[in-house]
Scaffold this motif. Structure first.
Motif, PDB file in Angstrom:
ATOM      1  N   GLU A  89     -29.804 -60.545 -29.236  1.00  0.00           N
ATOM      2  CA  GLU A  89     -29.933 -59.618 -28.108  1.00  0.00           C
ATOM      3  C   GLU A  89     -28.608 -58.993 -27.678  1.00  0.00           C
ATOM      4  O   GLU A  89     -28.584 -58.120 -26.816  1.00  0.00           O
ATOM      5  CB  GLU A  89     -30.591 -60.316 -26.902  1.00  0.00           C
ATOM      6  CG  GLU A  89     -29.959 -61.638 -26.517  1.00  0.00           C
ATOM      7  CD  GLU A  89     -30.711 -62.829 -27.105  1.00  0.00           C
ATOM      8  OE1 GLU A  89     -31.069 -62.787 -28.298  1.00  0.00           O
ATOM      9  OE2 GLU A  89     -30.905 -63.815 -26.354  1.00  0.00           O
ATOM     10  N   ASP A  90     -27.502 -59.420 -28.276  1.00  0.00           N
ATOM     11  CA  ASP A  90     -26.221 -58.774 -28.043  1.00  0.00           C
ATOM     12  C   ASP A  90     -26.031 -57.549 -28.937  1.00  0.00           C
ATOM     13  O   ASP A  90     -25.043 -56.824 -28.780  1.00  0.00           O
ATOM     14  CB  ASP A  90     -25.059 -59.753 -28.297  1.00  0.00           C
ATOM     15  CG  ASP A  90     -25.041 -60.908 -27.311  1.00  0.00           C
ATOM     16  OD1 ASP A  90     -24.795 -62.047 -27.758  1.00  0.00           O
ATOM     17  OD2 ASP A  90     -25.278 -60.672 -26.112  1.00  0.00           O
ATOM     18  N   THR A  91     -26.951 -57.332 -29.844  1.00  0.00           N
ATOM     19  CA  THR A  91     -26.880 -56.167 -30.723  1.00  0.00           C
ATOM     20  C   THR A  91     -26.910 -54.883 -29.902  1.00  0.00           C
ATOM     21  O   THR A  91     -27.819 -54.673 -29.095  1.00  0.00           O
ATOM     22  CB  THR A  91     -28.043 -56.174 -31.721  1.00  0.00           C
ATOM     23  OG1 THR A  91     -27.904 -57.303 -32.593  1.00  0.00           O
ATOM     24  CG2 THR A  91     -28.067 -54.896 -32.542  1.00  0.00           C
ATOM     25  N   ALA A  92     -25.896 -54.047 -30.108  1.00  0.00           N
ATOM     26  CA  ALA A  92     -25.772 -52.817 -29.313  1.00  0.00           C
ATOM     27  C   ALA A  92     -24.568 -52.031 -29.803  1.00  0.00           C
ATOM     28  O   ALA A  92     -23.746 -52.548 -30.564  1.00  0.00           O
ATOM     29  CB  ALA A  92     -25.596 -53.147 -27.834  1.00  0.00           C
ATOM     30  N   VAL A  93     -24.473 -50.793 -29.329  1.00  0.00           N
ATOM     31  CA  VAL A  93     -23.227 -50.043 -29.435  1.00  0.00           C
ATOM     32  C   VAL A  93     -22.408 -50.388 -28.194  1.00  0.00           C
ATOM     33  O   VAL A  93     -22.911 -50.263 -27.071  1.00  0.00           O
ATOM     34  CB  VAL A  93     -23.470 -48.533 -29.526  1.00  0.00           C
ATOM     35  CG1 VAL A  93     -22.142 -47.787 -29.576  1.00  0.00           C
ATOM     36  CG2 VAL A  93     -24.324 -48.198 -30.738  1.00  0.00           C
ATOM     37  N   TYR A  94     -21.192 -50.812 -28.403  1.00  0.00           N
ATOM     38  CA  TYR A  94     -20.317 -51.223 -27.309  1.00  0.00           C
ATOM     39  C   TYR A  94     -19.293 -50.123 -27.028  1.00  0.00           C
ATOM     40  O   TYR A  94     -18.669 -49.595 -27.951  1.00  0.00           O
ATOM     41  CB  TYR A  94     -19.606 -52.531 -27.659  1.00  0.00           C
ATOM     42  CG  TYR A  94     -20.508 -53.732 -27.531  1.00  0.00           C
ATOM     43  CD1 TYR A  94     -21.525 -53.959 -28.443  1.00  0.00           C
ATOM     44  CD2 TYR A  94     -20.357 -54.631 -26.480  1.00  0.00           C
ATOM     45  CE1 TYR A  94     -22.382 -55.053 -28.316  1.00  0.00           C
ATOM     46  CE2 TYR A  94     -21.193 -55.728 -26.339  1.00  0.00           C
ATOM     47  CZ  TYR A  94     -22.200 -55.931 -27.255  1.00  0.00           C
ATOM     48  OH  TYR A  94     -23.040 -57.024 -27.125  1.00  0.00           O
TER      49      TYR A  94
END
Length: 121
Positions: A89-94
């Motif tokens: 769930e930390d998958t993202a564009v940062y």
């Protein structure tokens, strides 16, 4: 001209660690606040962490507290986001962003281009 350039993203497995960096040019950062945000697939951008440059005081979203650490290097004009115990769930564009106190989650006027973090299960 203010520029923010992120680096350090990548593909990792659950439980792994990553460190993101954000180099800021064109502005001295005293009295400003640096933030990290992320945008998961299909969702809105959300606050992750912030640091007040002068004092070093930090702020975190509840979802990352205890796992992520924001820090800065005055000499390098760089802010970091150390991410441990990563979850899918930390998958993202940062994104890193530059703003002014007193706002913590809003009021950011300059943004980087983003770096992709993908955590596989």
């Amino acid at each position: 001209q203010v520029q923010l350039v992120e680096s350090g993203g990548g593909l990792v497995q659950t439980g792994d660690s990553l460190r993101l960096s954000c180099l800021v040019s064109g502005r001295t950062l005293n009295n400003y606040r640096m933030g990290w945000f992320r945008q998961p697939p299909g969702k809105e951008r959300e606050f992750v962490a912030a640091i007040t440059w002068t004092t070093g005081i930090t702020y975190y979203a509840d979802s990352v507290k205890g796992r992520f650490t924001i820090s800065r290097d005055n000499a390098k004009n760089t802010v970091y986001l150390q991410m441990n115990s990563l979850k899918p769930e930390d998958t993202a564009v940062y994104y890193c962003a530059l703003g002014s106190p007193p706002s913590i989650r809003t009021g950011y006027n300059y943004w980087g281009q983003g770096t992709q973090v993908t955590v596989s299960s």
